[in-house]
Design a protein around this motif. Sequence first.
Motif, PDB file in Angstrom:
ATOM      1  N   VAL A 235      45.437  46.985  35.685  1.00 42.60           N
ATOM      2  CA  VAL A 235      45.546  46.070  36.665  1.00 42.60           C
ATOM      3  C   VAL A 235      44.686  44.815  36.416  1.00 42.60           C
ATOM      4  N   SER A 236      45.847  44.117  35.863  1.00 41.15           N
ATOM      5  CA  SER A 236      44.768  42.120  37.078  1.00 41.15           C
ATOM      6  C   SER A 236      45.619  41.755  37.441  1.00 41.15           C
ATOM      7  N   GLN A 237      45.269  41.414  38.887  1.00 40.85           N
ATOM      8  CA  GLN A 237      45.556  40.388  38.881  1.00 40.85           C
ATOM      9  C   GLN A 237      45.346  38.642  39.078  1.00 40.85           C
ATOM     10  N   GLU A 238      44.936  38.524  37.560  1.00 42.15           N
ATOM     11  CA  GLU A 238      45.140  36.926  37.370  1.00 42.15           C
ATOM     12  C   GLU A 238      46.134  37.217  36.404  1.00 42.15           C
ATOM     13  N   THR A 239      45.996  35.986  34.979  1.00 42.34           N
ATOM     14  CA  THR A 239      47.572  35.867  34.497  1.00 42.34           C
ATOM     15  C   THR A 239      46.870  36.752  33.480  1.00 42.34           C
ATOM     16  N   LEU A 240      48.785  37.535  32.522  1.00 42.74           N
ATOM     17  CA  LEU A 240      48.187  38.713  32.047  1.00 42.74           C
ATOM     18  C   LEU A 240      47.881  37.714  30.400  1.00 42.74           C
ATOM     19  N   SER A 241      46.839  38.656  30.171  1.00 42.74           N
ATOM     20  CA  SER A 241      46.317  38.485  28.934  1.00 42.74           C
ATOM     21  C   SER A 241      45.768  39.548  28.131  1.00 42.74           C
ATOM     22  N   PRO A 242      45.593  39.776  26.872  1.00 41.28           N
ATOM     23  CA  PRO A 242      45.572  40.673  26.048  1.00 41.28           C
ATOM     24  C   PRO A 242      44.153  41.551  25.940  1.00 41.28           C
TER      25      PRO A 242
ATOM     26  N   TYR B 130      49.546  42.876  39.290  1.00 43.73           N
ATOM     27  CA  TYR B 130      48.865  43.917  40.785  1.00 43.73           C
ATOM     28  C   TYR B 130      50.441  43.494  41.411  1.00 43.73           C
ATOM     29  N   THR B 131      51.174  42.886  41.200  1.00 41.21           N
ATOM     30  CA  THR B 131      52.271  42.489  42.250  1.00 41.21           C
ATOM     31  C   THR B 131      53.216  43.932  41.599  1.00 41.21           C
ATOM     32  N   ASP B 132      53.367  43.651  40.103  1.00 47.46           N
ATOM     33  CA  ASP B 132      54.168  45.430  38.987  1.00 47.46           C
ATOM     34  C   ASP B 132      53.612  46.744  39.878  1.00 47.46           C
TER      35      ASP B 132
END
Length: 549
Positions: free
Chosen positions: A111-118, A138-140
């Motif tokens: 889970v990432s609160q930043e922009t999704l990066s691979p 994180y929102t999802d």
Amino acid sequence: MRDLVALMLGAMLLKQVLGEYGMAHVSDMEKNNGKDYCISFNPDWAHLPQDLNKASRLQIHEMTTSVLCSPSEVPAGGFTNRIPMVLRGNCTFYEKVKLAQINGARGLLIVSQETLSPPFGNKSQYEEIDIPVALLSYTDMVEIRKTFSQVKLVALYAPNEPFLDYNMVIIFLMAVGTVAVGGYWAGSRDIKKRYMKHKRDDGAEKQDEEMVDVTPIMIVIFVVMCCSMLVLLYYFYDYLVYLIIVIFCLASSIGLYSCLCPFVRRIPWGKCRIPENNLPYFHKRPQVRMLLLSVSCVVIAVIWGVCRNEDQWAWVLQDTLGIAFCLYMLKTIRLPTFKACTLLLGALFVYDVFFVFVTPRFTKSGESIMVEVAAGPSYSSTHEKLPMVIKVPKLNTSPLALCDRTFSLLGFGDILVPGLLVAYCHRFDIQMHSSQIYFVACTIAYGIGLLVTFVALTVMQMGQPALLYLVPCTLLTSLGVALWRRELAAFWTGSGFVKEIVQPPLVKGSITCTHPPDVPVEEQPANKEPLSTEATNQSEEPPSGDQEP
């Protein structure tokens, strides 16, 4: 500056990301309902099935208070046949997924609160891992916790995107339509100005007729400025992007006003002028209808500037303003000869190809400077996008549309640069009375070049410099028509309308009506005098050298 910004982007670009997007289909254990959520994964770790029906539905082991960086965070019994969902941070992706794999996990959701990066790693690490690892926003994650019960199942899959997208048709129609309308309008207004120059027009209309002739020196300076500005944007993107946005708002509002002005002047209402005053601009006492048009254009540009990141609808405003800006530039900038057309298109052809195909050899990321700047650098902290493009979102029904509302982009330069040649062809058609054959042929060639660009974009699956295909199509077609009609010399130099048309000198002085031949001179009214010999001689052909003036 507006010219620089307008032609700065010359590549047909499709937004690219490192890695790939996939889907996490989450459902309840007791119910069959489910929902897709976007994930970002790296296929070098492990591949995902393309079909949801072929993906394994596994239980989520929620550990959203843990970062899974040490064995002490592993629960008793491990993660047998489950997919742990942990927080990002404190250690590398490799350390997390290695720990999860050792303890029996079948995958890992971070889970990432930043922009999704691979998730990334090195080649040796990729060889050790055989379970998928993906990033979830994180929102999802919060929505999943609220929507589904304690026991949740997840299936990870990566559907293929359609080979073609309908947004290409929309971009094609907008680009070709703008080039055709702009070239026709610019050519018609230019010829009208040259033949009607001796007439007096209203001050506002005279301003609409102003044009700028492009010289070879201006072309060289312009290309150097384009290169410099693009490099500066690459290194100082977060600072300069807001300057470009402000310039676009100002220039596009002027362009929109220029395009709507002829239609508003046909409205029979609002012709009254504002009262006399000493305020800037208003001291010219503009008409009420034109003042309302100016305010409306500025408001539209401001609305776009404030809501520019609303992907659902802001792109419609951006495209409208962009097309109006392109039409305004095509009407204002004029290439006087085919020689100037060849120099400009050739120089920007080299510029476009260099910054798309050559610059990846010099950048650390391996991405071209043109692609990075046009799509927004991945290292940008503002996540702003340059507005100097026509953009249309993907219209396919793939689940991947949930991940990121990706757009296909066409730079303004890919419309303006060939459009200037189309305008030149139309002016030449009118001058030579050639039934618009140059204009029609060049417009069709532009459409063919754009189709070739789309094919190359689809086949290569990477950003393409559109001028690589547009310049040869339009230049060679125009040259071929000139050779076929045996007008190459006139077409190359623009002879016939490079120099302003010389009007015959007007005779100053009073002109009186001559008396009918059957009426004696003495029967004319007393206030009329017979036409003098001098006045008669002035209105006739100039006398020969042996006559008295």
